[in-house]
Write a protein that holds these residues in place. Structure first.
Motif, PDB file in Angstrom:
ATOM      1  N   GLN A 446       0.787  -1.367  -0.093  1.00 45.60           N
ATOM      2  CA  GLN A 446       0.038   0.001  -0.003  1.00 45.60           C
ATOM      3  C   GLN A 446       0.914   1.212   0.016  1.00 45.60           C
ATOM      4  O   GLN A 446       0.682   2.219  -0.634  1.00 45.60           O
ATOM      5  CB  GLN A 446      -0.631   0.072   1.115  1.00 45.60           C
ATOM      6  CG  GLN A 446      -2.211  -0.886   1.102  1.00 45.60           C
ATOM      7  CD  GLN A 446      -2.968  -0.883   2.349  1.00 45.60           C
ATOM      8  OE1 GLN A 446      -2.708  -0.227   3.433  1.00 45.60           O
ATOM      9  NE2 GLN A 446      -4.196  -1.617   2.493  1.00 45.60           N
ATOM     10  N   TYR A 447       1.932   1.103   0.970  1.00 46.97           N
ATOM     11  CA  TYR A 447       2.752   2.366   0.887  1.00 46.97           C
ATOM     12  C   TYR A 447       3.324   2.583  -0.478  1.00 46.97           C
ATOM     13  O   TYR A 447       3.575   3.868  -1.170  1.00 46.97           O
ATOM     14  CB  TYR A 447       3.922   1.911   1.890  1.00 46.97           C
ATOM     15  CG  TYR A 447       5.214   3.139   1.697  1.00 46.97           C
ATOM     16  CD1 TYR A 447       4.926   4.320   2.170  1.00 46.97           C
ATOM     17  CD2 TYR A 447       6.170   2.646   0.904  1.00 46.97           C
ATOM     18  CE1 TYR A 447       6.136   5.412   2.227  1.00 46.97           C
ATOM     19  CE2 TYR A 447       7.499   3.741   1.120  1.00 46.97           C
ATOM     20  CZ  TYR A 447       7.227   4.877   1.561  1.00 46.97           C
ATOM     21  OH  TYR A 447       8.334   5.749   1.492  1.00 46.97           O
ATOM     22  N   ILE A 448       3.993   1.616  -1.296  1.00 47.99           N
ATOM     23  CA  ILE A 448       4.393   1.850  -2.549  1.00 47.99           C
ATOM     24  C   ILE A 448       3.720   2.370  -3.280  1.00 47.99           C
ATOM     25  O   ILE A 448       3.782   3.163  -4.165  1.00 47.99           O
ATOM     26  CB  ILE A 448       5.213   0.335  -2.903  1.00 47.99           C
ATOM     27  CG1 ILE A 448       6.249  -0.057  -2.143  1.00 47.99           C
ATOM     28  CG2 ILE A 448       5.869   0.624  -4.236  1.00 47.99           C
ATOM     29  CD1 ILE A 448       6.721  -1.283  -2.278  1.00 47.99           C
ATOM     30  N   ARG A 449       2.491   1.875  -3.572  1.00 43.50           N
ATOM     31  CA  ARG A 449       1.043   2.112  -4.578  1.00 43.50           C
ATOM     32  C   ARG A 449       0.878   3.855  -4.380  1.00 43.50           C
ATOM     33  O   ARG A 449       0.749   4.423  -5.256  1.00 43.50           O
ATOM     34  CB  ARG A 449       0.043   1.210  -4.302  1.00 43.50           C
ATOM     35  CG  ARG A 449       0.150   0.006  -4.694  1.00 43.50           C
ATOM     36  CD  ARG A 449      -1.361  -0.787  -4.809  1.00 43.50           C
ATOM     37  NE  ARG A 449      -1.320  -2.067  -4.671  1.00 43.50           N
ATOM     38  CZ  ARG A 449      -1.512  -2.890  -3.650  1.00 43.50           C
ATOM     39  NH1 ARG A 449      -1.528  -2.359  -2.518  1.00 43.50           N
ATOM     40  NH2 ARG A 449      -1.257  -4.167  -3.687  1.00 43.50           N
ATOM     41  N   ASN A 450       1.051   3.998  -3.291  1.00 48.09           N
ATOM     42  CA  ASN A 450       0.363   5.453  -2.776  1.00 48.09           C
ATOM     43  C   ASN A 450       1.633   6.221  -2.559  1.00 48.09           C
ATOM     44  O   ASN A 450       1.354   7.560  -1.994  1.00 48.09           O
ATOM     45  CB  ASN A 450      -0.534   5.468  -1.626  1.00 48.09           C
ATOM     46  CG  ASN A 450      -1.755   4.410  -1.958  1.00 48.09           C
ATOM     47  OD1 ASN A 450      -2.640   4.857  -3.117  1.00 48.09           O
ATOM     48  ND2 ASN A 450      -1.985   3.465  -1.415  1.00 48.09           N
ATOM     49  N   TRP A 451       2.958   5.965  -2.683  1.00 50.12           N
ATOM     50  CA  TRP A 451       4.100   6.858  -2.246  1.00 50.12           C
ATOM     51  C   TRP A 451       3.796   8.210  -2.613  1.00 50.12           C
ATOM     52  O   TRP A 451       3.692   8.731  -3.724  1.00 50.12           O
ATOM     53  CB  TRP A 451       5.309   6.324  -2.605  1.00 50.12           C
ATOM     54  CG  TRP A 451       6.508   7.148  -2.193  1.00 50.12           C
ATOM     55  CD1 TRP A 451       7.078   7.035  -1.002  1.00 50.12           C
ATOM     56  CD2 TRP A 451       7.149   8.197  -2.751  1.00 50.12           C
ATOM     57  NE1 TRP A 451       8.023   8.115  -0.905  1.00 50.12           N
ATOM     58  CE2 TRP A 451       8.112   8.830  -2.027  1.00 50.12           C
ATOM     59  CE3 TRP A 451       6.858   8.764  -4.410  1.00 50.12           C
ATOM     60  CZ2 TRP A 451       8.851   9.856  -2.500  1.00 50.12           C
ATOM     61  CZ3 TRP A 451       7.587   9.891  -4.606  1.00 50.12           C
ATOM     62  CH2 TRP A 451       8.671  10.349  -3.877  1.00 50.12           C
ATOM     63  N   SER A 452       4.262   9.174  -1.795  1.00 52.38           N
ATOM     64  CA  SER A 452       4.467  10.749  -1.895  1.00 52.38           C
ATOM     65  C   SER A 452       5.289  11.251  -0.772  1.00 52.38           C
ATOM     66  O   SER A 452       5.546  10.486   0.165  1.00 52.38           O
ATOM     67  CB  SER A 452       3.216  11.312  -2.000  1.00 52.38           C
ATOM     68  OG  SER A 452       2.703  11.505  -0.671  1.00 52.38           O
ATOM     69  N   ILE A 453       6.149  12.138  -1.065  1.00 49.93           N
ATOM     70  CA  ILE A 453       6.831  12.923  -0.115  1.00 49.93           C
ATOM     71  C   ILE A 453       5.761  12.989   1.204  1.00 49.93           C
ATOM     72  O   ILE A 453       6.307  13.003   2.252  1.00 49.93           O
ATOM     73  CB  ILE A 453       7.440  14.253  -0.577  1.00 49.93           C
ATOM     74  CG1 ILE A 453       8.540  14.071  -1.591  1.00 49.93           C
ATOM     75  CG2 ILE A 453       7.883  15.085   0.623  1.00 49.93           C
ATOM     76  CD1 ILE A 453       9.613  13.161  -1.081  1.00 49.93           C
ATOM     77  N   TRP A 454       4.522  13.364   0.829  1.00 52.45           N
ATOM     78  CA  TRP A 454       3.757  13.942   1.912  1.00 52.45           C
ATOM     79  C   TRP A 454       3.368  12.622   3.007  1.00 52.45           C
ATOM     80  O   TRP A 454       3.278  12.824   4.076  1.00 52.45           O
ATOM     81  CB  TRP A 454       2.303  14.665   1.491  1.00 52.45           C
ATOM     82  CG  TRP A 454       2.828  15.768   0.579  1.00 52.45           C
ATOM     83  CD1 TRP A 454       2.592  15.862  -0.509  1.00 52.45           C
ATOM     84  CD2 TRP A 454       3.308  16.983   1.179  1.00 52.45           C
ATOM     85  NE1 TRP A 454       2.990  17.151  -0.925  1.00 52.45           N
ATOM     86  CE2 TRP A 454       3.633  17.762   0.083  1.00 52.45           C
ATOM     87  CE3 TRP A 454       3.957  17.211   2.348  1.00 52.45           C
ATOM     88  CZ2 TRP A 454       4.215  19.020   0.073  1.00 52.45           C
ATOM     89  CZ3 TRP A 454       4.545  18.767   2.399  1.00 52.45           C
ATOM     90  CH2 TRP A 454       4.592  19.380   1.277  1.00 52.45           C
TER      91      TRP A 454
END
Length: 474
Positions: A446-454
């Motif tokens: 889930q983290y990789i799919r939705n990664w962003s700096i924020w």
């Protein structure tokens, strides 16, 4: 063969460095165009103009990132790139106009100078991207920055896809051949002798090549009615870090990081891909360097105290270096303060449990509070790890769970982290059941799919309150 890979690899390893120029040049171009426009029209560049320029540069960076402008455009058209660039800059212009209107400061600016700045900046933002794109095309035509690809499926659509890709050498993708899928539909019998000579083997050999790191890209070209077989192929390649594309309009669930794009007449869906590439990888690296440097400066007295406690209370080294899998499944050494009397680092690593006799009294406290992981900030400076990412597991555990949890190896599409989405959501510490490991992997993906700096900043903030301790940490 070896020399070719080195030649290509040097440019490829610096690809993110080239992409970093995008953000830097955009900001300089916006400010530079403002100054030149004002000077040409005889307008004094006052403090208000400078503030407007800085606001525009920062706003453009945020808007462009949100619209995914700072990514690899290898397989996309320039028209698409131009449309995203134009939309980003127009949004910034609208923002500046609204701010000027509502703050009643619009009278302080020359409309002619502002209009010239707006139009010229859009032209230059688009023009330099086009020029840089041509430079990359030229380098790829010379054999640099290229990737090795194969097609899974001996179908006419696969053959057409290979021809489409090889027919556009500026993409820097070389299709080396095809792999059969036993039991799947095939047009191989109708192929010419030259085409059949490009068949490299069957699916099992393709998966082995992917695991060995011999492939960069895999294209699955099977009919839609082969949906179940395609799912099986995706499952097989999930045990590697190769990027997979499906050359159909098949809807695939649980994608890691998906996007559609076009190569010639073939429509592709990227499946096992990562958002942390190109400029995003540089942004994340900058985040890691800044945060780890500041944190190490602040915690250095604490680290000295912990080191002394470890050394004085038990025999053995202060720092324990354990083998882990890093980015793309490459082996790395992760540093920790030693918390046990013995050091498991072989093929059979027993995970720490509650009341584990191997854990020293000081080590128990260090593990409960995550203080044993402080040396990993040095790993971040070294570039082996990231502040935020999937937690690295022992090599023995990787080999165990990659066969039990589908998509387990996809966690290694990004650098391992000191903290992560799974940890701040309670999946920290001992994973004594398959369900616990599955949930941890689920959160990692889930983290990789939705990664962003924020998202990284959010996880760091959550870690301050509930990521250091936990009932599962022994």
């Amino acid at each position: 063969m070896g020399e070719g890979r080195v030649k290509q690899g040097w440019i490829r390893s610096h690809q993110s460095g080239l992409a970093a120029l995008y953000r830097l040049l955009d900001g300089l171009l916006i400010l530079g165009t403002l100054i030149v426009s004002c000077n040409l029209l005889g307008v004094t560049v006052s403090k208000d103009w400078v503030i407007a320029g800085l606001v525009a540069a920062v706003s453009f960076a945020f808007v462009a990132e949100s619209l995914n402008l700072y990514r690899s455009w290898r397989g996309d058209s320039y028209l698409h790139m131009f449309s995203i660039t134009a939309l980003s800059w127009i949004a910034v212009c609208v923002l500046l106009i609204l701010v000027g209107y509502f703050t009643k400061t619009a009278e302080s600016f020359s409309r002619l100078a502002a209009g010239t700045w707006f139009f010229t900046t859009l032209t230059l933002l688009s023009a330099w991207r086009y020029g840089f794109r041509l430079v990359l095309f030229y380098l790829r035509l010379q054999g640099f920055n290229s990737r090795t690809a194969v097609v899974i499926g001996t179908t006419d659509s696969g053959k057409r896809l290979a021809a489409d890709i090889n027919g556009e050498p500026q993409l820097g993708i070389r299709v080396s051949g095809f792999y059969r899928v036993p039991g799947a539909e095939s047009d191989e019998q109708a192929w010419s002798q030259n085409d059949r000579e490009r068949i490299l083997g069957d699916l099992e050999q393709a998966v082995a090549a992917a695991k060995a790191g011999e492939l960069d890209l895999v294209y699955i070209a099977l009919p839609m009615r082969e949906e179940l077989r395609i799912a099986e192929i995706l499952h097989a390649f999930a045990d590697s870090t190769v990027t997979v594309h499906v050359a159909t309009d098949l809807f695939v669930n649980n994608l890691l990081h998906a996007r559609f794009y076009q190569v010639g007449s073939s429509s592709l869906l990227s499946v096992h891909d990562t958002p942390i590439e190109g400029i995003n990888s540089w942004l994340k690296r900058l985040e890691d360097l800044v945060l780890s440097s500041v944190i190490l400066l602040l915690i250095s007295p604490l680290m000295l105290a912990v080191a002394a406690a470890v050394k004085l209370t038990s025999k053995g080294p202060v720092i324990f270096k354990q083998h882990r899998y890093g980015l793309d499944g490459r082996p790395i050494k992760v540093w920790k303060f030693r918390s046990m009397t013995v050091q498991d680092n072989g093929d059979n690593v027993v995970q720490a449990k509650k009341n584990d006799a191997r854990i020293t009294p000081v080590g128990a406290f260090l593990r409960r509070t995550s203080l044993d992981e402080l040396p990993q900030f040095i790993n971040v400076l070294q570039g082996r790890m990231s502040i935020v990412g999937p937690r690295p597991h022992a090599v023995a555990h990787n080999e165990q769970y990659r066969a039990l949890v589908n998509g387990y190896m996809l966690r290694h599409k990004v650098k391992p982290g000191i903290t992560g989405w799974a940890q701040v959501n309670g999946w920290r510490g001992e994973t004594d059941t398959l369900e616990k490991m599955s949930r941890r992997v689920e959160h990692d993906l889930q983290y990789i799919r939705n990664w962003s700096i924020w998202l990284d900043i959010r996880i760091v903030w959550m870690t301050l309150f509930k990521g250091f301790v936990g009932s599962n940490a022994y």
